[in-house]
Design an enzyme around this catalytic site. Sequence first.
Site, PDB file in Angstrom:
ATOM      1  NE  ARG A 135       1.053 -68.645 -42.030  1.00 17.90           N
ATOM      2  CZ  ARG A 135       1.368 -67.413 -41.654  1.00 17.90           C
ATOM      3  NH1 ARG A 135       1.627 -67.139 -40.394  1.00 17.90           N
ATOM      4  NH2 ARG A 135       1.437 -66.445 -42.535  1.00 17.90           N
ATOM      5  CG  ASN A 143       4.497 -69.982 -42.494  1.00 15.10           C
ATOM      6  OD1 ASN A 143       3.671 -70.835 -42.795  1.00 15.10           O
ATOM      7  ND2 ASN A 143       4.492 -68.780 -43.032  1.00 15.10           N
TER       8      ASN A 143
END
Length: 95
Positions: free
Chosen positions: A24, A42
């Site tokens: 990320r 997520n």
Amino acid sequence: MWAVSEDVRLTAWVSGRVQGVGFRWWTRCRALELGLVGSAGNLRDGRVEVVAEGPKDHCEQLLSLLRSTSSPGWVDQVVERWSEALGGLDGFEER
């Protein structure tokens, strides 16, 4: 006369070993370098959902990077969806 590039929204679901490996953060850095806004978060099933808005060619570059071997972890598959930009996003968040 110059052609105006309209912004688009890319939603990509990235599967593989992409949680807990800095994916990320890496995605956020690449998106900011491309001048995109959105988020990377997520999902409970182990995937990462990436939402990015900006010029289509910049979103296509991000999509290419998501599919590349330069990302952290291991990407098995990227499923993409294109739509009109909704606007209202500011910066690029890790969720």
